[in-house]
Write a protein that holds these residues in place. Structure first.
Motif, PDB file in Angstrom:
ATOM      1  N   SER A  52       0.819  -1.213   0.000  1.00  0.00           N
ATOM      2  CA  SER A  52       0.000   0.000   0.000  1.00  0.00           C
ATOM      3  C   SER A  52       0.852   1.262   0.000  1.00  0.00           C
ATOM      4  O   SER A  52       0.462   2.285  -0.579  1.00  0.00           O
ATOM      5  CB  SER A  52      -0.952  -0.009   1.197  1.00  0.00           C
ATOM      6  N   ASP A  53       2.035   1.202   0.628  1.00  0.00           N
ATOM      7  CA  ASP A  53       2.921   2.371   0.636  1.00  0.00           C
ATOM      8  C   ASP A  53       3.380   2.731  -0.771  1.00  0.00           C
ATOM      9  O   ASP A  53       3.575   3.909  -1.089  1.00  0.00           O
ATOM     10  CB  ASP A  53       4.146   2.121   1.527  1.00  0.00           C
ATOM     11  N   ASP A  54       3.533   1.714  -1.640  1.00  0.00           N
ATOM     12  CA  ASP A  54       3.920   1.988  -3.026  1.00  0.00           C
ATOM     13  C   ASP A  54       2.813   2.732  -3.761  1.00  0.00           C
ATOM     14  O   ASP A  54       3.070   3.667  -4.531  1.00  0.00           O
ATOM     15  CB  ASP A  54       4.240   0.678  -3.766  1.00  0.00           C
ATOM     16  N   ARG A  56       0.479   4.635  -2.397  1.00  0.00           N
ATOM     17  CA  ARG A  56       0.404   6.000  -1.856  1.00  0.00           C
ATOM     18  C   ARG A  56       1.552   6.862  -2.387  1.00  0.00           C
ATOM     19  O   ARG A  56       1.351   8.036  -2.728  1.00  0.00           O
ATOM     20  CB  ARG A  56       0.431   5.972  -0.330  1.00  0.00           C
ATOM     21  N   SER A  57       2.752   6.276  -2.488  1.00  0.00           N
ATOM     22  CA  SER A  57       3.898   7.034  -2.999  1.00  0.00           C
ATOM     23  C   SER A  57       3.684   7.446  -4.450  1.00  0.00           C
ATOM     24  O   SER A  57       3.992   8.582  -4.840  1.00  0.00           O
ATOM     25  CB  SER A  57       5.182   6.201  -2.882  1.00  0.00           C
TER      26      SER A  57
END
Length: 203
Positions: A52-54, A56-57
């Motif tokens: 999920s961080d990818d 969002r980034s």
């Protein structure tokens, strides 16, 4: 130039396929749709096997990460049945995006895929729109044909080399309730966002 859809909007209560050969352009396209939908005050669920961080980034880089109404759920090691339960029984969101949908049905019999899509169609009738992101050529031809036949709409992302550049197009061969173009729609992704040149419709 028009933003994102290349049409007035997606039909309500629908299941839409977004197809591409190997690549992430369809995911970026879906992220723009998610951002636009959340900005309209609706809830968006984004299911993905990617971190999920990818996601969002990527959306922060594109300056489209919504402040509210956007939820990412990582799905790892999920069976087709569990994914379908998540989508149809437990899932939330006015718009539900399933990244890399085809990867979950690689070994699924045709009859099971038909039943699964029927479940998603039934869930859509409760007032939701499902975007299923599909990698072309991953599933057998009969499975892909079934998806095309059962979906309310099909959007194909195509990348074509032209000289030393890559040109990207949307082709919309099927969309319930919409007059379709006979031409592919060129689009760009840049500082102004995801822009589709709808002038090609009238060539």
């Amino acid at each position: 130039m028009a933003p994102v859809h290349g049409m007035d909007n997606f039909p309500e209560k629908s299941v839409i396929l977004i197809e591409e050969g190997t690549g992430l352009v369809k995911s970026v396209y879906a992220q723009y749709i998610a951002a636009e939908t959340a900005a309209d005050g609706k809830d968006v669920s984004y299911l993905t096997p990617r971190p999920s961080d990818d996601i969002r980034s990527e959306m922060k880089l594109l300056r489209i990460l919504p402040a509210k109404g956007f939820h990412i759920e990582e799905i790892h090691g999920t069976t087709p049945g569990a994914l379908l339960d998540l989508l149809t029984l437990h899932g939330n969101g006015d718009l539900v995006i399933v990244d890399q949908f085809s990867l979950y049905f690689l070994d699924t019999p045709l009859s099971d895929l038909r039943e699964g899509i029927s479940r998603i169609i039934t869930a859509a009738k409760n007032g939701r729109v499902f975007l299923l992101l599909v990698d072309r050529g991953v599933l057998p031809e009969r499975h892909e044909a079934l998806l095309h036949a059962m979906a309310d709409g099909v959007i194909q992302v195509t990348t074509v080399p032209e000289g030393d550049k890559l040109k990207r197009y949307l082709n919309i061969p099927k969309m319930r309730g919409t007059l379709l173009s006979e031409k592919m729609l060129p689009f760009t992704i840049g500082d102004e966002g995801f822009l589709i040149d709808t002038r090609e419709r009238h060539g």
